[in-house]
Scaffold this motif. Sequence first.
Motif, PDB file in Angstrom:
ATOM      1  N   ARG A   1       0.822  -1.213   0.000  1.00  0.00           N
ATOM      2  CA  ARG A   1       0.000   0.000   0.000  1.00  0.00           C
ATOM      3  C   ARG A   1       0.860   1.270   0.000  1.00  0.00           C
ATOM      4  O   ARG A   1       0.515   2.272  -0.625  1.00  0.00           O
ATOM      5  CB  ARG A   1      -0.939   0.006   1.198  1.00  0.00           C
ATOM      6  CG  ARG A   1      -1.972   1.121   1.115  1.00  0.00           C
ATOM      7  CD  ARG A   1      -2.979   1.044   2.211  1.00  0.00           C
ATOM      8  NE  ARG A   1      -3.790  -0.166   2.020  1.00  0.00           N
ATOM      9  CZ  ARG A   1      -4.731  -0.551   2.851  1.00  0.00           C
ATOM     10  NH1 ARG A   1      -4.979   0.140   3.937  1.00  0.00           N
ATOM     11  NH2 ARG A   1      -5.421  -1.641   2.630  1.00  0.00           N
TER      12      ARG A   1
ATOM     13  N   GLU B   1      -4.942   2.165  -7.590  1.00  0.00           N
ATOM     14  CA  GLU B   1      -6.285   2.035  -7.024  1.00  0.00           C
ATOM     15  C   GLU B   1      -6.501   0.705  -6.307  1.00  0.00           C
ATOM     16  O   GLU B   1      -7.078   0.660  -5.244  1.00  0.00           O
ATOM     17  CB  GLU B   1      -7.329   2.176  -8.128  1.00  0.00           C
ATOM     18  CG  GLU B   1      -7.387   3.543  -8.766  1.00  0.00           C
ATOM     19  CD  GLU B   1      -8.395   3.580  -9.885  1.00  0.00           C
ATOM     20  OE1 GLU B   1      -9.299   2.728  -9.909  1.00  0.00           O
ATOM     21  OE2 GLU B   1      -8.280   4.467 -10.738  1.00  0.00           O
ATOM     22  N   ASN B   2      -6.099  -0.387  -6.905  1.00  0.00           N
ATOM     23  CA  ASN B   2      -6.400  -1.705  -6.359  1.00  0.00           C
ATOM     24  C   ASN B   2      -5.237  -2.287  -5.547  1.00  0.00           C
ATOM     25  O   ASN B   2      -5.020  -3.492  -5.557  1.00  0.00           O
ATOM     26  CB  ASN B   2      -6.762  -2.664  -7.494  1.00  0.00           C
ATOM     27  CG  ASN B   2      -8.044  -2.263  -8.182  1.00  0.00           C
ATOM     28  OD1 ASN B   2      -8.935  -1.695  -7.553  1.00  0.00           O
ATOM     29  ND2 ASN B   2      -8.135  -2.524  -9.473  1.00  0.00           N
ATOM     30  N   SER B   3      -4.544  -1.460  -4.819  1.00  0.00           N
ATOM     31  CA  SER B   3      -3.429  -1.970  -4.018  1.00  0.00           C
ATOM     32  C   SER B   3      -3.936  -2.886  -2.900  1.00  0.00           C
ATOM     33  O   SER B   3      -3.212  -3.774  -2.449  1.00  0.00           O
ATOM     34  CB  SER B   3      -2.609  -0.820  -3.442  1.00  0.00           C
ATOM     35  OG  SER B   3      -3.373  -0.077  -2.521  1.00  0.00           O
ATOM     36  N   PHE B   4      -5.180  -2.682  -2.462  1.00  0.00           N
ATOM     37  CA  PHE B   4      -5.751  -3.548  -1.431  1.00  0.00           C
ATOM     38  C   PHE B   4      -5.871  -4.989  -1.926  1.00  0.00           C
ATOM     39  O   PHE B   4      -5.607  -5.938  -1.177  1.00  0.00           O
ATOM     40  CB  PHE B   4      -7.115  -3.022  -0.965  1.00  0.00           C
ATOM     41  CG  PHE B   4      -7.768  -3.916   0.044  1.00  0.00           C
ATOM     42  CD1 PHE B   4      -7.300  -3.956   1.346  1.00  0.00           C
ATOM     43  CD2 PHE B   4      -8.829  -4.734  -0.311  1.00  0.00           C
ATOM     44  CE1 PHE B   4      -7.882  -4.799   2.283  1.00  0.00           C
ATOM     45  CE2 PHE B   4      -9.420  -5.571   0.610  1.00  0.00           C
ATOM     46  CZ  PHE B   4      -8.945  -5.603   1.917  1.00  0.00           C
ATOM     47  N   LEU B   5      -6.243  -5.167  -3.189  1.00  0.00           N
ATOM     48  CA  LEU B   5      -6.363  -6.513  -3.748  1.00  0.00           C
ATOM     49  C   LEU B   5      -4.999  -7.194  -3.850  1.00  0.00           C
ATOM     50  O   LEU B   5      -4.870  -8.388  -3.565  1.00  0.00           O
ATOM     51  CB  LEU B   5      -7.032  -6.465  -5.120  1.00  0.00           C
ATOM     52  CG  LEU B   5      -8.497  -6.010  -5.143  1.00  0.00           C
ATOM     53  CD1 LEU B   5      -8.994  -5.915  -6.574  1.00  0.00           C
ATOM     54  CD2 LEU B   5      -9.343  -6.969  -4.334  1.00  0.00           C
ATOM     55  N   ILE B   6      -3.999  -6.446  -4.230  1.00  0.00           N
ATOM     56  CA  ILE B   6      -2.645  -7.001  -4.303  1.00  0.00           C
ATOM     57  C   ILE B   6      -2.157  -7.355  -2.900  1.00  0.00           C
ATOM     58  O   ILE B   6      -1.555  -8.407  -2.685  1.00  0.00           O
ATOM     59  CB  ILE B   6      -1.693  -6.013  -4.997  1.00  0.00           C
ATOM     60  CG1 ILE B   6      -2.144  -5.785  -6.443  1.00  0.00           C
ATOM     61  CG2 ILE B   6      -0.256  -6.510  -4.949  1.00  0.00           C
ATOM     62  CD1 ILE B   6      -1.423  -4.674  -7.141  1.00  0.00           C
TER      63      ILE B   6
END
Length: 99
Positions: free
Chosen positions: A46, A52-57
Motif C-alpha cells: 500500500r 487504485e487496487n493496491s488492497f487486492l494485491i
Amino acid sequence: MTEPIDKKLILRESLALQRTTLANQTTLLAFLRTAMYFAVAGLSTRNVLQIENSFLIELAFYSISFVILVLGILNFFKHKKMISENRKHVGDYKLQYYE
C-alpha cells in the motif's frame, strides 16, 4: 542362526535419522521465511504502490503467505511422522543387537 548385527549399521542409521530430522526442521524454517517475505510484501504494498487496487494485491500477498505457512506446517508434520516410523525400524536393530 541369525547374522550378527553390525554396530556400525546402527550408528549409521541413527545418524541418518538425525540428519533427516535436521533437514526437516530446516525446510520448515525455509517455509516460514518465505511466508514472512510475502507478509512483508503485503504490508509494504500500500505504501509503495500508489494504484487504485493496491488492497487486492495486498490481500493476494497475505493469502499466499498464509497458504505457504499452512503447507510448510503440514509438510513438517507429515515428514516428522515418516521419520518416527523409520526410527522404530532402527530400534528393532538395537533390540536384536542387545539380546
